[in-house]
Write a protein that holds these residues in place. Structure first.
Motif, mmCIF file in Angstrom:
data_model
loop_
_atom_site.group_PDB
_atom_site.id
_atom_site.type_symbol
_atom_site.label_atom_id
_atom_site.label_comp_id
_atom_site.label_asym_id
_atom_site.label_seq_id
_atom_site.Cartn_x
_atom_site.Cartn_y
_atom_site.Cartn_z
ATOM 1 N N VAL A 11 0.660 -1.183 -0.034
ATOM 2 C CA VAL A 11 0.035 0.037 0.105
ATOM 3 C C VAL A 11 0.985 1.229 -0.175
ATOM 4 N N GLU A 12 0.327 2.475 -0.798
ATOM 5 C CA GLU A 12 1.121 3.522 -0.580
ATOM 6 C C GLU A 12 -0.168 4.617 -0.262
ATOM 7 N N PRO A 13 0.170 5.675 0.532
ATOM 8 C CA PRO A 13 -0.824 6.595 0.735
ATOM 9 C C PRO A 13 -0.829 7.546 -0.507
ATOM 10 N N SER A 14 -2.064 7.954 -0.600
ATOM 11 C CA SER A 14 -2.564 9.179 -1.589
ATOM 12 C C SER A 14 -1.754 10.360 -1.264
ATOM 13 N N THR A 15 -1.012 10.986 -1.965
ATOM 14 C CA THR A 15 -0.427 12.350 -1.784
ATOM 15 C C THR A 15 -1.267 13.451 -1.806
ATOM 16 N N GLU A 16 -2.359 13.186 -2.619
ATOM 17 C CA GLU A 16 -3.188 14.215 -3.130
ATOM 18 C C GLU A 16 -4.489 14.137 -2.194
ATOM 19 N N HIS A 17 -4.697 13.356 -1.364
ATOM 20 C CA HIS A 17 -5.811 13.383 -0.514
ATOM 21 C C HIS A 17 -5.822 14.626 0.394
ATOM 22 N N GLY A 22 -0.561 12.232 1.968
ATOM 23 C CA GLY A 22 0.659 11.447 1.667
ATOM 24 C C GLY A 22 0.914 10.445 2.915
ATOM 25 N N GLN A 23 0.241 10.673 3.810
ATOM 26 C CA GLN A 23 0.574 9.926 5.176
ATOM 27 C C GLN A 23 -0.555 8.529 5.697
ATOM 28 N N LEU A 24 -0.148 7.899 6.162
ATOM 29 C CA LEU A 24 -1.064 6.846 6.825
ATOM 30 C C LEU A 24 -0.624 6.414 8.146
ATOM 31 N N PHE A 32 -3.834 -3.690 3.592
ATOM 32 C CA PHE A 32 -4.099 -4.745 2.651
ATOM 33 C C PHE A 32 -4.052 -6.127 2.809
ATOM 34 N N LEU A 159 -3.730 10.068 12.448
ATOM 35 C CA LEU A 159 -3.484 10.898 11.747
ATOM 36 C C LEU A 159 -3.820 12.458 12.477
ATOM 37 N N ARG A 410 -12.608 2.209 -4.234
ATOM 38 C CA ARG A 410 -12.506 1.637 -5.775
ATOM 39 C C ARG A 410 -12.058 0.517 -5.627
ATOM 40 N N ASP A 466 -15.276 12.238 -7.409
ATOM 41 C CA ASP A 466 -14.284 11.496 -7.905
ATOM 42 C C ASP A 466 -12.898 11.778 -7.296
ATOM 43 N N GLN A 467 -12.723 13.038 -7.211
ATOM 44 C CA GLN A 467 -11.253 13.359 -6.520
ATOM 45 C C GLN A 467 -11.011 13.595 -5.181
#
Lengths: 628, 332
Positions: A11-17, A22-24, A32, A159, A410, A466-467
């Motif tokens: 798993v990789e964190p979303s940097t855009e969320h 970018g962190q978890l 996962f 977080l 998703r 969506d984003q």
């Protein structure tokens, strides 16, 4: 996703969320791993002659619907209860709610918010007008003073806890009111440790100082905390289950709201009353009306206009007019033989509800128990029908986070084995039950229907979120979402200042049971452990049940660290390991409830808040002895 | 020397998929950049350091090492195609060179080299950082380097594999040695702040100037999310476990581990030589900045900055180095 397209490899964190940035946390970085666990339920099962065996989907659905209809006919619709799930999507919670009400004509629909934040839903709705976090997580960066009570934030909402640490580093004041020396307490300006269960007295004390400065019999730390909070230009309250899980949980919540209103800390960024919700979609499950008294968006079932609206939308007649049972009450009714069937989706009441012996009796007494889940659980062991569902990684949908942000999940891999997404299973049940208003080709269509009947979700669609997702209330397609509630005016018009009087907890220590037992969670596990205990690193970190106790207490009983001991209450006894630590107060025991081999909820007290029907998980009386 | 456009490079990468398992920086649906396949998202060569652990292509978070059934033990199958990995920065190339030595010295890790052997490495440099700043030219440590000159990628090769691949690229436009030298000069003149920061902190730690109270203070701010280890290209620790899988066989897996976890060094007895939070925080920094200097002759943090990006509480390695220098540099 691994090469063959069916294995989650990492798993990789979303940097855009907007929240994750970018962190978890530790759970997120490992979430996962349980998905491909070999113990996943992959085929429907039915119990014949006392034994569970594999069957086809067709047979399982037919049997489930047949039995539900039979019981409904024989004992009336209210002999059925439906437990929805804060782990499943909004669309699935909506369908479970619709199934209970439109198809089986009962309001006996509830989910585990009953056990964590039902006091918030009731307490904040009655004082402020909306039972959710008033502000956004990002408000932590904008406040001058943070008051954290009953929340071990860095462990349970890491977080958010991290943002508090950073805010403190940047100069904000931090007051921690918690019995244990949690991580935030180490860096706080003030750490206040009062007796468990006296929250109302404590919060009233603070407000008293603020109103009438100069009381001489008030402890100095309360005076200091009151001054620090009241003097801050912007102050925010953050709380969690230390506040809600009491027989006076609603009073605790109202007291928090009172403190915020008294000091003018509502309706602006960097302020507010901020209950941190515990599960990925517990906010959404409430929003979707998986509650016995409301439809989606908190529209009351007792309101005839509301019922008419849903009858029209769903193409049904005579939706039930009376509020249903809370899940806690449903268990009690089952034990009394008045409730005959429960359909559980993604919950494990055998480990999560208070007083396990009582829960077992209740579930064993049922004529029908349907369990829909991804793993075998202590609850599925008692089931008559097991329906294998998919995990988050195998389906599309939406979750609503603690800050009211509706966001997408998703599909990454195909369903494991013969498992099916919960929404498909629910649609199949409805169709087999003769109802044709629950047929969808994808979850996006379900969200469109939710938006059409729910004002606060009116402007939500898969396309729009969506984003980054949108925070409700979001009334129409143009509405930008609402980061801060109650700005300008309260959701209910005027805020209702409703003072609460201190009431002691139901069962306090005495000479026979001298310890106060409080239960909760640890950093590495999630609730009843069905997923995290099948996640290698998380289970390696906390592989054993334990109870925290103070060195003075352990010394007196001759108990050493890591020694096996028995903990006993008036409900039962479990064998667990002692964890001797200074972070807990003398006379108090703390135990996480994740471990089915030593379930803390065999010990807890099934006594409820009179309004919210939440059990008193945080206070009961216990004794301990060495097990060897 | 030739220079290619994004489109020309995409065409090349697509064509070479018949020979190589191509992994390169892509922009996912939500805008996150990661190392993936061409079909996973839009090609995203520019944008600076890719956030995830760059060495995960050869050493994934979770991996099946072997299977055991009634027929015996089945080791990992050899990869069908060699990997082509693009998007490493100069620091990433240093990390990979170190990890190659780490997995190849003393005991050779065949599972790692199953993927690593014959792999082609493409570095990226030039005017391609996320904010348009210049990224250092690697000058080796890879097969091909793509140096962005603000409009095209100048192709520089460093190995036989690299030269063979370059021949298969479109001809693009030609770039003079003078233009390359200009880019080279910019690279040479870049400040070396990070390197100096890490070296300075390393010296202070080695000289015993950093007291234990400091580590306690840092560890109070650590929530043990383990993201620093999981994002670090030179972190190589893994946990091994067996699982009984359906179909009556046993799988042995390895999974990234973290020295920030209590269970990492816990003994079967329950005793733990790294049982304290401050000990673990100390180890995270000390290992790369002091212990590895003795073991390998150099620090094993190459300043890629990933841990500083993923740390939720702001105590990544560079942040801690800055704090060390601020507080202990002038004490004697």
């Amino acid at each position: 996703v691994g090469d063959k397209g069916n294995l989650l490899e990492g798993v990789e964190p979303s940097t855009e969320h907007i929240v994750a940035q970018g962190q978890l946390c530790i759970k997120g970085l490992n979430a996962f791993h349980f998905v491909n666990h070999p113990e996943r339920l992959t085929r429907p099962m039915i119990r014949t002659n006392g034994k569970l065996s594999d069957t086809s989907w067709d047979q399982a659905i037919e049997l489930a619907v047949g039995k539900l209809q039979e019981i409904q006919k024989k004992h009336g619709p209210d002999a059925l209860a439906f437990f929805s799930s804060a782990k499943t999507t909004n669309e699935e919670n909506y369908l479970m709610m619709k199934l209970a009400r439109a198809v089986f004509k009962t309001n006996n629909i509830d989910h585990c918010a009953r056990l964590c934040h039902s006091s918030t839903v009731v307490g904040l709705a009655s004082t402020l007008g909306s039972g959710a976090m008033t502000n956004s997580i990002s408000c932590i960066d904008q406040t001058d003073c943070i008051f954290v009570t009953g929340s071990n934030t860095t462990e349970q909402h890491p977080l958010i806890g991290s943002r508090i640490i950073k805010a403190k580093q940047a100069g904000a004041k931090l007051i921690v009111a918690d019995n244990r020396t949690i991580r935030l307490a180490r860096i706080a300006d003030m750490h206040i440790r009062w007796q468990n269960g006296t929250d109302v007295a404590f919060l009233n004390g603070i407000m008293n100082v603020i109103i009438s400065e100069g009381l001489e019999d008030t402890p100095q730390e309360i005076i200091n905390a009151a001054r620090m909070f009241a003097k801050a230009k912007k102050a925010m309250i953050i709380y969690s289950m230390g506040i809600t899980q009491h027989t006076h949980g609603v009073d605790n919540v109202k007291s928090c709201a009172n403190l915020a209103m008294l000091t003018g800390n509502v309706g602006m960024s960097g302020t507010g009353v901020n209950p941190l919700r515990g599960q990925n979609n517990v906010q959404g499950a409430c929003d979707m009306g998986a509650l016995p008294n409301v439809y989606t968006g908190y529209q009351k079932v007792e309101d005839e206009q509301v019922r008419k609206k849903f009858e029209k939308a769903w193409g049904v007649q005579e939706l039930p007019a009376k509020a249903g049972f809370a899940s806690t009450t449903a268990i009690d009714m089952a034990a009394e033989g008045k409730l005959k069937a429960i359909y559980v989706m993604g919950e494990n009441p055998m480990v999560s509800h208070a007083d396990q012996t009582h829960v077992r009796k209740a579930l064993e007494k049922l004529e029908l128990l349907i369990v829909q889940d991804i793993f075998p659980t202590d609850t599925s062991q008692l089931a008559d029908i097991i329906l294998p569902a998919t995990s988050y990684a195998e389906k599309d949908g939406t979750f609503t986070s603690t800050e009211r942000r509706v966001q997408r999940v998703r599909r990454a891999i195909e369903p494991i084995g013969q498992s099916r997404p919960d929404w498909r299973i629910l649609c199949d049940i409805a169709s087999r039950g003769g109802y044709h208003g629950m047929q969808y080709t994808n979850p996006s269509e379900i969200m469109d229907e939710i938006a059409s009947v729910t004002a606060i979700y009116g402007g939500i669609s898969f396309e729009r979120i969506d984003q980054t997702g949108l925070q409700w209330p979001c009334s129409d397609e143009e509405h930008p979402g609402t980061p801060v509630l109650h700005s300008g005016r309260f959701a209910r018009g005027f805020g209702l200042f409703s003072p609460a009087q201190y009431r002691p907890s139901a069962e306090l220590p005495d000479s026979e049971y001298p310890f106060l037992l409080s239960t909760g969670r640890c950093y590495f596990h999630f609730h009843t452990g069905t997923m995290t205990r099948r996640t290698r690193l998380l289970d390696r970190e906390e592989p054993c049940p334990y109870v925290e106790m103070h060195p003075d207490d352990s010394k007196g009983l001759g108990i050493r660290n890591r020694q096996w001991i028995y903990v006993r209450t008036r409900r039962g006894e479990i064998k667990t390991r002692a964890r001797v630590t200074n972070s807990i107060k003398k006379g108090i025991l703390f135990m996480p409830f994740h471990f089915k081999e030593a379930p803390a909820n065999r010990l807890t007290h099934n006594v409820l808040d009179p309004v919210a029907k939440i059990p008193e998980y945080k206070v009961c009386a216990a004794q301990v002895r060495i097990a060897e | 020397m030739k220079a290619l456009s994004d489109d020309e490079l995409r065409t090349f990468f697509k064509a070479i998929e018949s020979e190589y398992d191509v992994r390169l920086p892509v922009c996912l649906h939500d805008g996150t950049r990661t190392i993936g396949k061409l079909d996973d998202g839009n090609l995203s060569l520019c944008g600076g350091t890719v956030p995830g652990k760059i060495t995960s292509v050869f050493f994934p978070q979770l991996e099946c090492m072997l299977r055991v059934n009634s027929d015996g033990i089945q080791m990992q199958q050899p990869v069908s195609k060699p990997l082509l990995v693009a998007g490493l920065t100069a620091a990433d190339a240093d990390c990979l060179e170190f990890v190659d030595r780490f997995f190849g010295t003393t005991y050779r890790d065949n599972i790692y080299f199953n993927k690593r052997d014959n792999a082609a490495i493409f570095c990226i440099s030039g005017w391609c950082d996320s904010n348009g700043r210049f990224m250092k030219i690697t000058g080796g440590n890879c097969d091909v380097e793509l140096i962005f000159n603000k409009s095209r990628y100048v192709v520089k090769t460093y190995s036989e594999i690299g030269r063979a691949l370059a021949k298969k690229m479109p001809s693009g436009i030609s770039v003079s040695q003078t233009e390359f030298n200009k880019l080279h000069d910019v690279s040479q003149s870049l400040p070396r702040d990070d390197e100096e920061l890490i070296q300075k902190a390393s010296k202070l730690i080695t000289a015993g100037k950093v007291p234990q109270e400091f580590w306690q203070e840092i560890s109070d701010r650590c929530i043990a999310c383990t993201a620093c280890n999981l994002a670090c290209p030179t972190c190589t620790c893994f946990d091994v476990f067996d699982q009984v899988a359906s179909g009556h066989h046993i799988q042995r897996w390895r999974l990234w581990d973290s020295c920030q976890l209590e269970g990492f060094a816990r003994e079967a007895s329950g005793h733990n030589p790294m049982g304290q939070e401050d000990t673990r925080t100390h180890r995270r920094i000390h290992h790369k900045l002091a212990a590895d200097v003795v073991r390998w002759g150099h620090v094993t943090c190459f300043g890629c900055g990933r841990c500083d990006q993923v740390c939720p509480t702001g105590i990544g390695i560079k942040a801690v180095c800055r704090e060390i220098i601020k507080r202990f540099n002038d004490t004697d």
